[in-house]
Design an enzyme around this catalytic site. Sequence first.
Site, PDB file in Angstrom:
ATOM      1  N   ASP A   1     -15.353   2.303   8.879  1.00  0.00           N
ATOM      2  CA  ASP A   1     -15.483   2.273   7.409  1.00  0.00           C
ATOM      3  C   ASP A   1     -15.675   0.838   6.939  1.00  0.00           C
ATOM      4  OD1 ASP A   1     -15.606   3.172   4.818  1.00  0.00           O
ATOM      5  OD2 ASP A   1     -13.435   3.268   4.543  1.00  0.00           O
TER       6      ASP A   1
ATOM      7  N   LYS B   1       0.853  -1.184   0.000  1.00  0.00           N
ATOM      8  CA  LYS B   1       0.000   0.000   0.000  1.00  0.00           C
ATOM      9  C   LYS B   1       0.891   1.236   0.000  1.00  0.00           C
ATOM     10  CE  LYS B   1      -3.876   2.160   2.433  1.00  0.00           C
ATOM     11  NZ  LYS B   1      -4.808   2.058   3.577  1.00  0.00           N
TER      12      LYS B   1
END
EC number: 2.7.12.2
Length: 764
Positions: free
Chosen positions: A563, A468
């Site tokens: 989330d 990432k």
Amino acid sequence: MSTNSFHDYVDLKSRTNTRQFSDDEEFTTPPKLSNFGSALLSHTEKTSASEILSSHNNDKIANRLEEMDRSSSRSHPPPSMGNLTSGHTSTSSHSTLFGRYLRNNHQTSMTTMNTSDIEINVGNSLDKSFERIRNLRQNMKEDITAKYAERRSKRFLISNRTTKLGPAKRAMTLTNIFDEDVPNSPNQPINARETVELPLEDSHQTNFKETKRNTDYDSIDFGDLNPIQYIKKHNLPTSDLPLISQIYFDKQREENRQAALRKHSSRELLYKSRSSSSSLSSNNLLANKDNSITSNNGSQPRRKVSTGSSSSKSSIEIRRALKENIDTSNNSNFNSPIHKIYKGISRNKDSDSEKREVLRNISINANHADNLLQQENKRLKRSLDDAITNENINSKNLEVFYHRPAPKPPVTKKVEIVEPAKSASLSNNRNIITVNDSQYEKIELLGRGGSSRVYKVKGSGNRVYALKRVSFDAFDDSSIDGFKGEIELLEKLKDQKRVIQLLDYEMGDGLLYLIMECGDHDLSQILNQRSGMPLDFNFVRFYTKEMLLCIKVVHDAGIVHSDLKPANFVLVKGILKIIDFGIANAVPEHTVNIYRETQIGTPNYMAPEALVAMNYTQNSENQHEGNKWKVGRPSDMWSCGCIIYQMIYGKPPYGSFQGQNRLLAIMNPDVKIPFPEHTSNNEKIPKSAIELMKACLYRNPDKRWTVDKVLSSTFLQPFMISGSIMEDLIRNAVRYGSEKPHISQDDLNDVVDTVLRKFADYKI
């Protein structure tokens, strides 16, 4: 003439014609250009001559046979043999078999003898003898005719191939053009090759020759026409085609010859100019080369006057001008003779180049010649530049032959901006990313969002990881704190199997690299693949339970994810794990909620309390708290209920609203979430599933079920009761009611609890 002599003569004539038309002759001289017109004319005249010779020979053979027949008839005068040869003697030789064959260029049908008036006496032996003689003579004629026709056809095929295609063309060198004259020039007589003397002359042949002599085609201007077009335009007889074709090809050959001469002359001029310009260093060498040029000019091959005739003169002028230029040092550089002659050579070179462009398609070695010419031009320019430089040096001081070294360039100070080295940076190969001195090769892009990208990479040992890459503002403290919080949470949940594992990380100037486990598929991909398939509650039950187990691990650690969505649940080796703690935060121990100054989460799965502003207090110092957003563990349960709703109905609860209306619908308590008992495909939904969704989607966060309560719901823990157990249960209930008709409420509750405890043993 006897039959054997006739055969010998025909064989000799056939071999002679075959040699004339053959392409396999031995060449004692260099090969010449093909002359299609000459070959066509020679073939026409030789064909007519051979026809006349054959007709005369055939007439002689016929007369000879007729005399033999008459002599035999005089010695043996049978009355019935008077008209034996009348079929052959009553007409001229042109009406015989041979005459018909020669005048028509194809074999006609065999003629038969007119024997209508012959009276045959079978009993007479003399008649039988004459009959055999007559048959023998007829067979002999047929044999001669067949052989002659075969040879004639062979000669025709050879001549036809030669006249149509012509002899093979062979490449000619420039030396052959100048050393020997081109044969068959326009001044040469057309009939020069005809050396066969015919014993007999026919009126047809004589008239043909006279026609060729009397017709004058020397002043023909073909222009863009070929011989056939020229004959059609001027209405000329086709018999003049060979002569016109020969003149046409003679003119073409002469034009090619002139073009080759011009091209050779231009090459010779360039070569001599180059050799002259390279000899400027010594006067003695110039004089010796003048003598060699004079001797070479005397030994050059004879050629016609063209541009090449001035090449030797121009080269001598160049040498003389160069001598004068060296002897006279007072001349200016740009008005010196060498510059004037160089300009003249350039003009000649331009005119020659234009001519070469016109003749490019004619020369068989045009491309090679142009390459050589360009190389010679470059060498000539370099030689002339060197000569001009040497001339300028000699005009000042003849004893100095070296150049003054060029001055050194001025020293300039350079200011280099050195950027700080990054610990995690891209190597020379754009597919390689280095994190903490470990290299990872990018395989594919898995996803992107905001300022982050997730790549599938390959590390040491060919192991696959998820990298990432997050870019952020190095001066934004809130962003840096958020990334540090995510790293801390992943470090805190490092030993949990339901959370994605953080293997390595590195934060530089504006870049953050996270090396994590790589998942095979996420839950959103799985749901998209199952869209349109029949509803399977076992599938819904399995993934709902897996998802709740991941949320339980996070909540037990005191963390709110904030989330939750299908894309944040990833299958890693068959185990569902939760990822992306970018906006997660730990919940303080003294409260169950946290507050954020910015809106977070995905709108489809956001809880109402995350969108509705809190009622701020009356304290002026805390008025800014009214802009904060309230988030807690119940918010994650709302998101979990939205995911279950999507797995059953195919879309989120507020998926029918678009854009800003979706946010307003979530915040508006009057907008109710529908819970139909059947899907769009008319599939019945169990009440336990509807009950579970309603428990997770209460607007009041306090009424929502926790993770543990949802895991123990009847939808996820259904009873498995067989038919026999249900029968026993009904019988016992009826018997108990008949024995005790009056039962109190407390006793009834005790019975229900007992039954439910027993059913608990049958849960899945």
